[in-house]
Design a protein around this motif. Structure first.
Motif, PDB file in Angstrom:
ATOM      1  N   MET A  66       0.842  -1.180   0.000  1.00  0.00           N
ATOM      2  CA  MET A  66       0.000   0.000   0.000  1.00  0.00           C
ATOM      3  C   MET A  66       0.885   1.240   0.000  1.00  0.00           C
ATOM      4  N   TYR A  67       0.817   2.080   1.002  1.00  0.00           N
ATOM      5  CA  TYR A  67       1.630   3.286   1.071  1.00  0.00           C
ATOM      6  C   TYR A  67       2.728   3.092   2.088  1.00  0.00           C
ATOM      7  N   ASP A  68       3.885   3.632   1.828  1.00  0.00           N
ATOM      8  CA  ASP A  68       5.035   3.512   2.699  1.00  0.00           C
ATOM      9  C   ASP A  68       4.906   4.510   3.844  1.00  0.00           C
ATOM     10  N   ASN A  69       4.695   3.992   5.050  1.00  0.00           N
ATOM     11  CA  ASN A  69       4.537   4.850   6.220  1.00  0.00           C
ATOM     12  C   ASN A  69       5.802   5.657   6.481  1.00  0.00           C
ATOM     13  N   THR A  70       6.968   5.077   6.244  1.00  0.00           N
ATOM     14  CA  THR A  70       8.225   5.781   6.493  1.00  0.00           C
ATOM     15  C   THR A  70       8.325   7.023   5.618  1.00  0.00           C
ATOM     16  N   CYS A  71       7.970   6.905   4.366  1.00  0.00           N
ATOM     17  CA  CYS A  71       8.019   8.041   3.438  1.00  0.00           C
ATOM     18  C   CYS A  71       7.104   9.158   3.930  1.00  0.00           C
ATOM     19  N   CYS A  72       5.887   8.816   4.276  1.00  0.00           N
ATOM     20  CA  CYS A  72       4.925   9.826   4.735  1.00  0.00           C
ATOM     21  C   CYS A  72       5.364  10.455   6.049  1.00  0.00           C
ATOM     22  N   SER A  73       5.784   9.633   7.005  1.00  0.00           N
ATOM     23  CA  SER A  73       6.165  10.188   8.312  1.00  0.00           C
ATOM     24  C   SER A  73       7.450  10.999   8.209  1.00  0.00           C
ATOM     25  N   ASP A  74       8.390  10.571   7.368  1.00  0.00           N
ATOM     26  CA  ASP A  74       9.617  11.354   7.165  1.00  0.00           C
ATOM     27  C   ASP A  74       9.286  12.703   6.540  1.00  0.00           C
ATOM     28  N   PHE A  75       8.407  12.690   5.552  1.00  0.00           N
ATOM     29  CA  PHE A  75       8.002  13.932   4.906  1.00  0.00           C
ATOM     30  C   PHE A  75       7.292  14.844   5.906  1.00  0.00           C
ATOM     31  N   GLN A  76       6.376  14.270   6.667  1.00  0.00           N
ATOM     32  CA  GLN A  76       5.623  15.047   7.644  1.00  0.00           C
ATOM     33  C   GLN A  76       6.554  15.634   8.708  1.00  0.00           C
ATOM     34  N   SER A  77       7.539  14.877   9.128  1.00  0.00           N
ATOM     35  CA  SER A  77       8.513  15.368  10.112  1.00  0.00           C
ATOM     36  C   SER A  77       9.359  16.500   9.537  1.00  0.00           C
ATOM     37  N   ALA A  78       9.781  16.345   8.282  1.00  0.00           N
ATOM     38  CA  ALA A  78      10.581  17.395   7.643  1.00  0.00           C
ATOM     39  C   ALA A  78       9.773  18.683   7.514  1.00  0.00           C
ATOM     40  N   VAL A  79       8.504  18.562   7.160  1.00  0.00           N
ATOM     41  CA  VAL A  79       7.641  19.741   7.061  1.00  0.00           C
ATOM     42  C   VAL A  79       7.550  20.424   8.418  1.00  0.00           C
ATOM     43  N   ASP A  80       7.369  19.638   9.460  1.00  0.00           N
ATOM     44  CA  ASP A  80       7.271  20.207  10.807  1.00  0.00           C
ATOM     45  C   ASP A  80       8.567  20.912  11.202  1.00  0.00           C
ATOM     46  N   GLU A  81       9.691  20.333  10.817  1.00  0.00           N
ATOM     47  CA  GLU A  81      10.986  20.899  11.170  1.00  0.00           C
ATOM     48  C   GLU A  81      11.273  22.193  10.412  1.00  0.00           C
ATOM     49  N   TYR A  82      10.905  22.255   9.137  1.00  0.00           N
ATOM     50  CA  TYR A  82      11.289  23.382   8.298  1.00  0.00           C
ATOM     51  C   TYR A  82      10.224  24.456   8.125  1.00  0.00           C
ATOM     52  N   LEU A  83       9.016  24.196   8.601  1.00  0.00           N
ATOM     53  CA  LEU A  83       7.989  25.230   8.544  1.00  0.00           C
ATOM     54  C   LEU A  83       8.199  26.156   9.736  1.00  0.00           C
ATOM     55  N   ILE A  84       8.773  27.314   9.485  1.00  0.00           N
ATOM     56  CA  ILE A  84       9.150  28.232  10.561  1.00  0.00           C
ATOM     57  C   ILE A  84       8.181  29.409  10.647  1.00  0.00           C
ATOM     58  N   ARG A  85       8.067  30.163   9.572  1.00  0.00           N
ATOM     59  CA  ARG A  85       7.323  31.423   9.610  1.00  0.00           C
ATOM     60  C   ARG A  85       5.811  31.252   9.584  1.00  0.00           C
ATOM     61  N   HIS A  86       5.296  30.320   8.854  1.00  0.00           N
ATOM     62  CA  HIS A  86       3.848  30.205   8.635  1.00  0.00           C
ATOM     63  C   HIS A  86       3.266  29.062   9.470  1.00  0.00           C
ATOM     64  N   ARG A  87       3.339  29.162  10.780  1.00  0.00           N
ATOM     65  CA  ARG A  87       2.869  28.079  11.639  1.00  0.00           C
ATOM     66  C   ARG A  87       1.412  28.256  12.070  1.00  0.00           C
ATOM     67  N   SER A  88       0.857  29.429  11.855  1.00  0.00           N
ATOM     68  CA  SER A  88      -0.540  29.664  12.201  1.00  0.00           C
ATOM     69  C   SER A  88      -1.430  28.858  11.260  1.00  0.00           C
ATOM     70  N   VAL A  89      -2.513  28.333  11.802  1.00  0.00           N
ATOM     71  CA  VAL A  89      -3.442  27.578  10.965  1.00  0.00           C
ATOM     72  C   VAL A  89      -3.972  28.451   9.831  1.00  0.00           C
ATOM     73  N   LEU A  90      -4.164  29.738  10.093  1.00  0.00           N
ATOM     74  CA  LEU A  90      -4.641  30.627   9.031  1.00  0.00           C
ATOM     75  C   LEU A  90      -3.600  30.785   7.934  1.00  0.00           C
ATOM     76  N   ASP A  91      -2.334  30.912   8.325  1.00  0.00           N
ATOM     77  CA  ASP A  91      -1.264  30.983   7.332  1.00  0.00           C
ATOM     78  C   ASP A  91      -1.218  29.713   6.499  1.00  0.00           C
ATOM     79  N   ILE A  92      -1.293  28.574   7.169  1.00  0.00           N
ATOM     80  CA  ILE A  92      -1.187  27.293   6.457  1.00  0.00           C
ATOM     81  C   ILE A  92      -2.384  27.077   5.536  1.00  0.00           C
ATOM     82  N   LEU A  93      -3.584  27.404   6.007  1.00  0.00           N
ATOM     83  CA  LEU A  93      -4.768  27.259   5.155  1.00  0.00           C
ATOM     84  C   LEU A  93      -4.663  28.114   3.906  1.00  0.00           C
ATOM     85  N   THR A  94      -4.235  29.357   4.064  1.00  0.00           N
ATOM     86  CA  THR A  94      -4.147  30.227   2.894  1.00  0.00           C
ATOM     87  C   THR A  94      -2.992  29.833   1.988  1.00  0.00           C
ATOM     88  N   LYS A  95      -1.888  29.355   2.560  1.00  0.00           N
ATOM     89  CA  LYS A  95      -0.767  28.878   1.740  1.00  0.00           C
ATOM     90  C   LYS A  95      -1.172  27.615   0.969  1.00  0.00           C
TER      91      LYS A  95
END
Length: 132
Positions: free
Chosen positions: A1-30
């Motif tokens: 099916m889907y590789d959990n490692t790929c998804c979780s690694d990607f999700q972790s990287a996004v969490d690590e590198y998303l610095i300025r736009h952490r507000s839910v409103l920023d993320i929704l509009t982005k």
């Protein structure tokens, strides 16, 4: 099916590198902006590059076509394939959209992998009635 490692690694990287736009409103509009950029990239492949064309018309479905045969008669309205340059731009914009999707998952405490698994299960279970 889907590789959990790929998804979780990607999700972790996004969490690590998303610095300025952490507000839910920023993320929704982005996320919405990224989606619009996907649309724009495809439109530019048609209007500027010309590697693909849109030949839209009413879907022509022969009489007495069963619902299971309907897919065989439906058109995407696309003619041709995106050239390598347009594919690159479309892929880049889809990647940005996925970045903000993962960011939304992070903010809401959802696993991108589990969301994909659940949607896959829904599609398989509901089949053609999935988006009705």
């Amino acid at each position: 099916m889907y590789d959990n490692t790929c998804c979780s690694d990607f999700q972790s990287a996004v969490d690590e590198y998303l610095i300025r736009h952490r507000s839910v409103l920023d993320i929704l509009t982005k996320y919405q902006e990224a989606s619009a950029r996907v649309n724009r990239a495809i439109a530019k492949a048609v209007t500027e590059c010309g590697c693909i064309q849109v030949a839209a018309a009413r879907q022509a479905v022969p009489e007495n076509t069963s619902y299971s045969e309907l897919k065989d008669h439906m058109s995407s309205h696309l003619v041709g394939e995106p050239c390598p340059q347009c594919q690159e731009v479309i892929a880049k914009e889809l990647g940005h959209s996925m970045f903000y999707l993962a960011a939304l998952c992070n903010l809401t405490g959802l696993s991108l992998h589990k969301v994909m698994q659940q949607e896959h299960s829904n599609v398989k279970m509901l089949g053609v009635f999935h988006l009705s």
